[in-house]
Design a protein around this motif. Sequence first.
Motif, short mmCIF file in Angstrom:
data_model
loop_
_atom_site.label_atom_id
_atom_site.label_comp_id
_atom_site.label_asym_id
_atom_site.label_seq_id
_atom_site.Cartn_x
_atom_site.Cartn_y
_atom_site.Cartn_z
N LEU A 26 0.82 -1.21 0.00
CA LEU A 26 0.00 0.00 0.00
C LEU A 26 0.85 1.26 0.00
CD1 LEU A 26 -2.76 -1.10 2.51
CD2 LEU A 26 -3.07 -0.67 0.06
N LYS A 27 1.90 1.30 0.80
CA LYS A 27 2.79 2.47 0.85
C LYS A 27 3.48 2.69 -0.49
CE LYS A 27 3.67 2.32 5.79
NZ LYS A 27 4.64 2.00 6.84
N SER A 28 3.89 1.61 -1.12
CA SER A 28 4.55 1.70 -2.41
C SER A 28 3.62 2.32 -3.46
CB SER A 28 5.00 0.31 -2.85
OG SER A 28 5.55 0.33 -4.13
N ILE A 29 2.40 1.80 -3.52
CA ILE A 29 1.44 2.33 -4.48
C ILE A 29 1.12 3.79 -4.15
CG2 ILE A 29 -0.93 2.18 -5.35
CD1 ILE A 29 -0.67 -0.84 -5.19
N GLU A 30 0.92 4.08 -2.88
CA GLU A 30 0.61 5.46 -2.46
C GLU A 30 1.68 6.43 -2.97
OE1 GLU A 30 -1.37 8.65 -0.88
OE2 GLU A 30 -2.11 6.59 -0.97
N GLN A 53 1.03 9.38 -5.77
CA GLN A 53 1.31 10.78 -5.46
C GLN A 53 2.31 11.40 -6.44
OE1 GLN A 53 -0.60 12.51 -3.45
NE2 GLN A 53 -1.65 10.57 -3.13
N ASP A 54 3.21 10.58 -6.97
CA ASP A 54 4.21 11.08 -7.92
C ASP A 54 3.67 11.24 -9.34
OD1 ASP A 54 6.11 11.22 -5.94
OD2 ASP A 54 7.08 9.32 -6.47
N LEU A 55 2.46 10.73 -9.61
CA LEU A 55 1.90 10.88 -10.96
C LEU A 55 1.71 12.36 -11.28
CD1 LEU A 55 -0.90 8.15 -11.11
CD2 LEU A 55 1.24 8.20 -12.41
#
Length: 122
Positions: free
Chosen positions: A109-113, A117-119
């Motif tokens: 979850l943290k990785s995807i988050e 956010q970087d998109l």
Amino acid sequence: MTEPLLNNIEPQYNNLDYLRDLLGDDINAVNDILTEIKTQWRDDRFHLEQALNENDIAEVKRLLHRIKSTFSPLGPGHVLYRVVANGGESFLEKRGTLNSDGEYWNTFLKSIEGMVQDLSAA
């Protein structure tokens, strides 16, 4: 978490080229899609965390499929799409359970988050 494609048949899209190609490089449309992806991710993350906490494997599977669909405009080779497919769906399929995997899912979850956010189209 991602795996290379065989013989490089399909290019990896770890950027927004796929989405830009789909939208004719319309930066406003790209930004609208990215905003929607981020909004949907916040909702999906909340529900996925609930399902994980409740050990509801059927709901986790359903949500991972929905999240993969949310990231599909980024392209099938984009890191977000592949992390959900390979690091989420495939991991869960291989394990067949949610027991003792809390640390894995927290990292997931943290990785995807962070990636969501970087998109940015700019």
